[in-house]
Design a protein around this motif. Structure first.
Motif, PDB file in Angstrom:
ATOM      1  N   ASP A 142       9.269  -2.082  -6.326  1.00 21.01           N
ATOM      2  CA  ASP A 142      10.380  -1.132  -6.208  1.00 21.01           C
ATOM      3  C   ASP A 142      11.559  -1.510  -7.090  1.00 21.01           C
ATOM      4  O   ASP A 142      12.216  -0.629  -7.658  1.00 21.01           O
ATOM      5  N   ALA A 143      11.821  -2.797  -7.236  1.00 19.12           N
ATOM      6  CA  ALA A 143      12.897  -3.225  -8.130  1.00 19.12           C
ATOM      7  C   ALA A 143      12.577  -2.814  -9.567  1.00 19.12           C
ATOM      8  O   ALA A 143      13.454  -2.348 -10.304  1.00 19.12           O
ATOM      9  N   GLY A 144      11.327  -2.939  -9.960  1.00 21.72           N
ATOM     10  CA  GLY A 144      10.915  -2.527 -11.298  1.00 21.72           C
ATOM     11  C   GLY A 144      10.983  -1.020 -11.486  1.00 21.72           C
ATOM     12  O   GLY A 144      11.428  -0.534 -12.534  1.00 21.72           O
ATOM     13  N   ILE A 194      16.855  -2.766  -2.229  1.00 21.45           N
ATOM     14  CA  ILE A 194      15.620  -2.991  -2.981  1.00 21.45           C
ATOM     15  C   ILE A 194      15.516  -4.409  -3.547  1.00 21.45           C
ATOM     16  O   ILE A 194      14.523  -5.099  -3.330  1.00 21.45           O
ATOM     17  N   ASN A 195      16.524  -4.855  -4.278  1.00 23.39           N
ATOM     18  CA  ASN A 195      16.458  -6.195  -4.875  1.00 23.39           C
ATOM     19  C   ASN A 195      16.425  -7.276  -3.799  1.00 23.39           C
ATOM     20  O   ASN A 195      15.715  -8.280  -3.945  1.00 23.39           O
ATOM     21  N   LEU A 196      17.175  -7.069  -2.718  1.00 21.34           N
ATOM     22  CA  LEU A 196      17.188  -8.038  -1.626  1.00 21.34           C
ATOM     23  C   LEU A 196      15.822  -8.127  -0.951  1.00 21.34           C
ATOM     24  O   LEU A 196      15.344  -9.222  -0.639  1.00 21.34           O
ATOM     25  N   GLU A 197      15.207  -6.984  -0.719  1.00 22.06           N
ATOM     26  CA  GLU A 197      13.872  -6.975  -0.110  1.00 22.06           C
ATOM     27  C   GLU A 197      12.861  -7.669  -1.007  1.00 22.06           C
ATOM     28  O   GLU A 197      12.015  -8.420  -0.529  1.00 22.06           O
ATOM     29  N   ALA A 198      12.939  -7.419  -2.311  1.00 20.37           N
ATOM     30  CA  ALA A 198      12.004  -8.065  -3.241  1.00 20.37           C
ATOM     31  C   ALA A 198      12.184  -9.572  -3.202  1.00 20.37           C
ATOM     32  O   ALA A 198      11.203 -10.330  -3.200  1.00 20.37           O
ATOM     33  N   GLU A 199      13.415 -10.028  -3.153  1.00 13.68           N
ATOM     34  CA  GLU A 199      13.697 -11.458  -3.105  1.00 13.68           C
ATOM     35  C   GLU A 199      13.255 -12.060  -1.766  1.00 13.68           C
ATOM     36  O   GLU A 199      12.658 -13.140  -1.733  1.00 13.68           O
ATOM     37  N   ASP A 200      13.524 -11.361  -0.657  1.00 17.08           N
ATOM     38  CA  ASP A 200      13.104 -11.848   0.663  1.00 17.08           C
ATOM     39  C   ASP A 200      11.584 -11.960   0.750  1.00 17.08           C
ATOM     40  O   ASP A 200      11.053 -12.938   1.288  1.00 17.08           O
ATOM     41  N   GLU A 201      10.891 -10.973   0.229  1.00 17.26           N
ATOM     42  CA  GLU A 201       9.423 -10.996   0.253  1.00 17.26           C
ATOM     43  C   GLU A 201       8.900 -12.149  -0.598  1.00 17.26           C
ATOM     44  O   GLU A 201       7.925 -12.800  -0.255  1.00 17.26           O
ATOM     45  N   TYR A 202       9.573 -12.417  -1.694  1.00 17.67           N
ATOM     46  CA  TYR A 202       9.176 -13.518  -2.568  1.00 17.67           C
ATOM     47  C   TYR A 202       9.349 -14.859  -1.822  1.00 17.67           C
ATOM     48  O   TYR A 202       8.458 -15.700  -1.838  1.00 17.67           O
TER      49      TYR A 202
END
Length: 188
Positions: free
Chosen positions: A117-119, A176-184
């Motif tokens: 989603d970030a992409g 979006i960016n926060l979720e991507a980072e949390d998932e990472y």
């Protein structure tokens, strides 16, 4: 001697050709209008794919909202072509083809990944920034050419594009960016 005769014949032929009229700002306006018309129609084909690929419901909703806006923007462009007495026709735009190709690449390479989603959002903002640039230029040229009705329509679209860019930025930085980072981090 044959070379001289050929040179004279070439000069005579060249002087008989009618000179092409110089390209004016109105010609550039029309060419750029065709460019953005192509781009908007390409975006209409691309947004549903991006909405389908998005994992976030908020991002899907943003893409679907912008699809509806883009359809309205094409109608405004149709009006401007009509004002000019020209057919509403696009010309291939390599810039938007490249940007949408990058978005397709992201969908393929990051399918199911935390950063998808970030992409997608970044790809959508690249499209928005291209459109903002084009519509700002077209609006200015319309004003300079004395086409106030066209300038008004272009400004309405520019306002929508800027609002969409703002919405995407807010979505990126708040979710979006926060979720991507949390998932990472959870996966690490």
């Amino acid at each position: 001697m044959a070379k001289r005769a050929k040179k004279r014949a070439t000069k005579k032929t060249a002087s008989r050709r009618p000179r092409q009229a110089p390209k004016m700002l109105s010609d550039l306006f029309l060419a750029t209008l065709k460019d953005i018309y192509f781009a908007e129609n390409k975006i209409i084909k691309t947004l549903p794919k991006m909405a389908k690929a998005a994992q976030s419901k908020d991002l899907t909703a943003a893409f679907n909202k912008h699809l509806r806006e883009t359809q309205g923007q094409v109608k405004r462009l149709d009006q401007i072509f009509k004002m000019l007495g020209k057919p509403a026709r696009g010309k291939p735009c390599e810039a938007i083809n490249g940007i949408t190709d990058e978005g397709a690449e992201i969908m393929k390479e990051f399918k199911g990944a935390p950063a998808l989603d970030a992409g997608l959002l970044a790809a959508a903002q690249a499209v928005e920034h291209y459109e903002i640039s084009r519509y700002g230029t077209l609006r200015t040229w319309a004003e300079e050419l004395g086409m106030q009705d066209a300038a008004r329509l272009l400004q309405a679209t520019l306002d929508e594009e800027e609002a969409t860019d703002h919405t995407l930025t807010e979505l990126a930085t708040s979710v979006i960016n926060l979720e991507a980072e949390d998932e990472y981090r959870a996966a690490a």
